[in-house]
Motif scaffolding. Structure first.
Motif, PDB file in Angstrom:
ATOM      1  N   ALA A   1     -90.474 -10.677  -9.854  1.00  8.97           N
ATOM      2  CA  ALA A   1     -90.565  -9.494 -10.711  1.00  8.97           C
ATOM      3  C   ALA A   1     -90.218  -9.838 -12.158  1.00  8.97           C
ATOM      4  O   ALA A   1     -90.857  -9.343 -13.094  1.00  8.97           O
ATOM      5  CB  ALA A   1     -89.635  -8.407 -10.192  1.00  8.97           C
ATOM      6  N   GLY A   2     -89.222 -10.686 -12.342  1.00  6.63           N
ATOM      7  CA  GLY A   2     -88.877 -11.117 -13.699  1.00  6.63           C
ATOM      8  C   GLY A   2     -89.988 -11.924 -14.334  1.00  6.63           C
ATOM      9  O   GLY A   2     -90.322 -11.727 -15.513  1.00  6.63           O
ATOM     10  N   ARG A   3     -90.580 -12.828 -13.560  1.00  5.02           N
ATOM     11  CA  ARG A   3     -91.709 -13.607 -14.072  1.00  5.02           C
ATOM     12  C   ARG A   3     -92.887 -12.702 -14.399  1.00  5.02           C
ATOM     13  O   ARG A   3     -93.553 -12.878 -15.430  1.00  5.02           O
ATOM     14  CB  ARG A   3     -92.132 -14.653 -13.041  1.00  5.02           C
ATOM     15  N   ASP A   4     -93.135 -11.732 -13.541  1.00 10.24           N
ATOM     16  CA  ASP A   4     -94.234 -10.796 -13.760  1.00 10.24           C
ATOM     17  C   ASP A   4     -94.069 -10.050 -15.077  1.00 10.24           C
ATOM     18  O   ASP A   4     -95.016  -9.925 -15.861  1.00 10.24           O
ATOM     19  CB  ASP A   4     -94.283  -9.799 -12.596  1.00 10.24           C
ATOM     20  N   ALA A   5     -92.851  -9.565 -15.342  1.00  6.25           N
ATOM     21  CA  ALA A   5     -92.603  -8.825 -16.578  1.00  6.25           C
ATOM     22  C   ALA A   5     -92.838  -9.708 -17.802  1.00  6.25           C
ATOM     23  O   ALA A   5     -93.436  -9.277 -18.799  1.00  6.25           O
ATOM     24  CB  ALA A   5     -91.185  -8.266 -16.577  1.00  6.25           C
ATOM     25  N   TRP A   6     -92.398 -10.952 -17.727  1.00  3.24           N
ATOM     26  CA  TRP A   6     -92.556 -11.879 -18.851  1.00  3.24           C
ATOM     27  C   TRP A   6     -94.036 -12.219 -19.070  1.00  3.24           C
ATOM     28  O   TRP A   6     -94.533 -12.194 -20.198  1.00  3.24           O
ATOM     29  CB  TRP A   6     -91.735 -13.138 -18.592  1.00  3.24           C
ATOM     30  N   LEU A   7     -94.738 -12.505 -17.988  1.00  2.00           N
ATOM     31  CA  LEU A   7     -96.141 -12.886 -18.126  1.00  2.00           C
ATOM     32  C   LEU A   7     -97.035 -11.716 -18.533  1.00  2.00           C
ATOM     33  O   LEU A   7     -98.061 -11.907 -19.179  1.00  2.00           O
ATOM     34  CB  LEU A   7     -96.646 -13.507 -16.818  1.00  2.00           C
ATOM     35  N   ARG A   8     -96.648 -10.500 -18.160  1.00  5.95           N
ATOM     36  CA  ARG A   8     -97.397  -9.327 -18.606  1.00  5.95           C
ATOM     37  C   ARG A   8     -97.415  -9.241 -20.131  1.00  5.95           C
ATOM     38  O   ARG A   8     -98.421  -8.870 -20.744  1.00  5.95           O
ATOM     39  CB  ARG A   8     -96.766  -8.050 -18.054  1.00  5.95           C
ATOM     40  N   LEU A   9     -96.292  -9.558 -20.753  1.00  3.36           N
ATOM     41  CA  LEU A   9     -96.202  -9.507 -22.205  1.00  3.36           C
ATOM     42  C   LEU A   9     -97.057 -10.591 -22.853  1.00  3.36           C
ATOM     43  O   LEU A   9     -97.692 -10.363 -23.877  1.00  3.36           O
ATOM     44  CB  LEU A   9     -94.743  -9.656 -22.642  1.00  3.36           C
ATOM     45  N   ARG A  10     -97.081 -11.749 -22.259  1.00  5.60           N
ATOM     46  CA  ARG A  10     -97.794 -12.882 -22.847  1.00  5.60           C
ATOM     47  C   ARG A  10     -99.275 -12.892 -22.519  1.00  5.60           C
ATOM     48  O   ARG A  10    -100.088 -13.410 -23.293  1.00  5.60           O
ATOM     49  CB  ARG A  10     -97.166 -14.202 -22.366  1.00  5.60           C
ATOM     50  N   HIS A  11     -99.648 -12.340 -21.353  1.00 14.18           N
ATOM     51  CA  HIS A  11    -101.034 -12.421 -20.891  1.00 14.18           C
ATOM     52  C   HIS A  11    -101.487 -11.054 -20.384  1.00 14.18           C
ATOM     53  O   HIS A  11    -101.444 -10.786 -19.178  1.00 14.18           O
ATOM     54  CB  HIS A  11    -101.159 -13.455 -19.763  1.00 14.18           C
ATOM     55  N   PRO A  12    -101.944 -10.186 -21.254  1.00 14.82           N
ATOM     56  CA  PRO A  12    -102.367  -8.846 -20.811  1.00 14.82           C
ATOM     57  C   PRO A  12    -103.599  -8.876 -19.916  1.00 14.82           C
ATOM     58  O   PRO A  12    -103.784  -7.999 -19.076  1.00 14.82           O
ATOM     59  CB  PRO A  12    -102.641  -8.107 -22.122  1.00 14.82           C
ATOM     60  N   GLY A  13    -104.472  -9.871 -20.079  1.00 14.47           N
ATOM     61  CA  GLY A  13    -105.646  -9.980 -19.213  1.00 14.47           C
ATOM     62  C   GLY A  13    -105.275 -10.587 -17.872  1.00 14.47           C
ATOM     63  O   GLY A  13    -104.458 -11.516 -17.800  1.00 14.47           O
ATOM     64  N   HIS A  14    -105.887 -10.088 -16.792  1.00 12.60           N
ATOM     65  CA  HIS A  14    -105.449 -10.514 -15.469  1.00 12.60           C
ATOM     66  C   HIS A  14    -105.722 -11.992 -15.203  1.00 12.60           C
ATOM     67  O   HIS A  14    -104.880 -12.684 -14.605  1.00 12.60           O
ATOM     68  CB  HIS A  14    -106.120  -9.682 -14.370  1.00 12.60           C
ATOM     69  N   VAL A  15    -106.880 -12.502 -15.594  1.00 14.38           N
ATOM     70  CA  VAL A  15    -107.200 -13.896 -15.292  1.00 14.38           C
ATOM     71  C   VAL A  15    -106.219 -14.830 -15.993  1.00 14.38           C
ATOM     72  O   VAL A  15    -105.714 -15.789 -15.387  1.00 14.38           O
ATOM     73  CB  VAL A  15    -108.651 -14.221 -15.681  1.00 14.38           C
ATOM     74  N   ASP A  16    -105.929 -14.565 -17.255  1.00 17.01           N
ATOM     75  CA  ASP A  16    -104.942 -15.391 -17.957  1.00 17.01           C
ATOM     76  C   ASP A  16    -103.567 -15.265 -17.314  1.00 17.01           C
ATOM     77  O   ASP A  16    -102.832 -16.253 -17.204  1.00 17.01           O
ATOM     78  CB  ASP A  16    -104.862 -14.978 -19.425  1.00 17.01           C
ATOM     79  N   TYR A  17    -103.231 -14.059 -16.896  1.00 18.21           N
ATOM     80  CA  TYR A  17    -101.954 -13.836 -16.216  1.00 18.21           C
ATOM     81  C   TYR A  17    -101.869 -14.667 -14.934  1.00 18.21           C
ATOM     82  O   TYR A  17    -100.891 -15.394 -14.707  1.00 18.21           O
ATOM     83  CB  TYR A  17    -101.798 -12.353 -15.885  1.00 18.21           C
ATOM     84  N   TYR A  18    -102.908 -14.583 -14.096  1.00 18.06           N
ATOM     85  CA  TYR A  18    -102.820 -15.276 -12.818  1.00 18.06           C
ATOM     86  C   TYR A  18    -102.956 -16.784 -12.984  1.00 18.06           C
ATOM     87  O   TYR A  18    -102.415 -17.554 -12.188  1.00 18.06           O
ATOM     88  CB  TYR A  18    -103.867 -14.750 -11.837  1.00 18.06           C
ATOM     89  N   ARG A  19    -103.647 -17.227 -14.026  1.00 18.95           N
ATOM     90  CA  ARG A  19    -103.693 -18.656 -14.319  1.00 18.95           C
ATOM     91  C   ARG A  19    -102.278 -19.170 -14.623  1.00 18.95           C
ATOM     92  O   ARG A  19    -101.895 -20.259 -14.183  1.00 18.95           O
ATOM     93  CB  ARG A  19    -104.625 -18.921 -15.500  1.00 18.95           C
TER      94      ARG A  19
END
Length: 282
Positions: A34-52
């Motif tokens: 959940a902590g990683r998710d919150a951080w990556l949401r800020l850095r990568h709003p697009g899903h593909v970049d997020y999941y990469r």
């Protein structure tokens, strides 16, 4: 692996409390996710970049765990399951196969070994997991089978040839994809499928409210994905025989919808208006 609960909504507070009480040892890992998710949401709003980015992190720890296998034995077993299923349904050595989300070749190395040289094409959004896939090829001594492993930014498949693949396969890809990513794939995969080909994909199934956990795990009703496939020119079949196998997801098989026949030829075999003799009108 037992079938996942088809009625639970994993996003609700009640479900999370009950789950934490039942599996307290899993709480620290979920909080870390959940902590990683919150951080990556800020850095990568697009899903593909997020999941990469998720895959980069998980692959650094363990390529096999990054594709959802908690042990090497489970990695081997899930790969064998995929291979046995598709070969049992008619995949032949001479077929051209496209694997979307090939990962580190959990099932892919078996397909590469089985298919004729140059007939396997693997795609993934994660360059990091494809580096691990190259290592799998070396360990299995499959370099001579000339597989193609390609990183992609999206699932438009624009660089692939038309009507080339008889079998397209995506295991545990749509279970990590929002509906717009799934639709992008379905809108374009028909172009690369042969008319007699099929596309098998697995998904996490729910029989109630569709939902997702963080931005990593998505749960869909069967009818939602069937309707989406039909919208883009496919017929869809729920694979009942897959349900009995030891894994946690469901599977749909979609095929290009047969083209409508042209107007009947005139009497004595003459071509009708707008037709060429022996061919349907377009």
């Amino acid at each position: 692996m037992p079938r996942k609960n088809l009625t639970a909504n994993r996003r609700t507070f009640t479900h999370r409390v009950r789950y934490a009480a039942r599996y307290p040892e899993r709480v620290p890992r979920f909080l870390a996710r959940a902590g990683r998710d919150a951080w990556l949401r800020l850095r990568h709003p697009g899903h593909v970049d997020y999941y990469r980015a998720v895959m980069r992190h998980d692959t650094a720890a363990s390529p096999e765990a990054a594709v959802g296998s908690k042990s090497h034995e489970r990695w081997l077993a899930l790969g064998a399951l995929q291979f046995d299923y598709l070969t049992g349904h008619g995949l032949r050595p001479g077929d051209h196969m496209l694997e979307i989300g090939c990962g580190n070749l959990r099932g892919g190395w078996r397909f590469i070994e089985y298919l004729d040289a140059g007939h396997y094409y693997g795609l993934d959004i994660s360059p990091d997991i494809l580096f691990a896939a190259q290592e799998t090829l070396v360990r299995r001594r499959l370099q001579g089978k000339l597989p193609r492993l390609t990183p992609v930014r999206d699932l438009t498949l624009a660089f692939l040839p038309e009507a080339h693949f008889r079998v397209v396969h995506a295991h545990s890809v749509f279970s990590h994809s929002p509906i717009e990513v799934i639709e992008e794939c379905l809108a374009h995969v028909g172009r690369v499928l042969r008319p007699d080909g099929w596309f098998d994909f697995t998904f996490d199934r729910t029989e109630r409210e569709e939902h997702h956990v963080l931005r990593e795990d998505f749960y869909y009703r069967t009818e939602t994905l069937v309707a989406l496939a039909e919208k883009h020119g496919f017929t869809a079949e729920f694979m009942d025989d897959w349900e009995a196998l030891p894994h946690g997801q469901s599977k749909l098989r979609i095929r290009p919808r047969a083209p409508r026949p042209g107007p009947a030829a005139g009497r004595n075999g003459s071509a009708g208006p707008g037709e060429v003799a022996g061919q349907p009108a377009v």
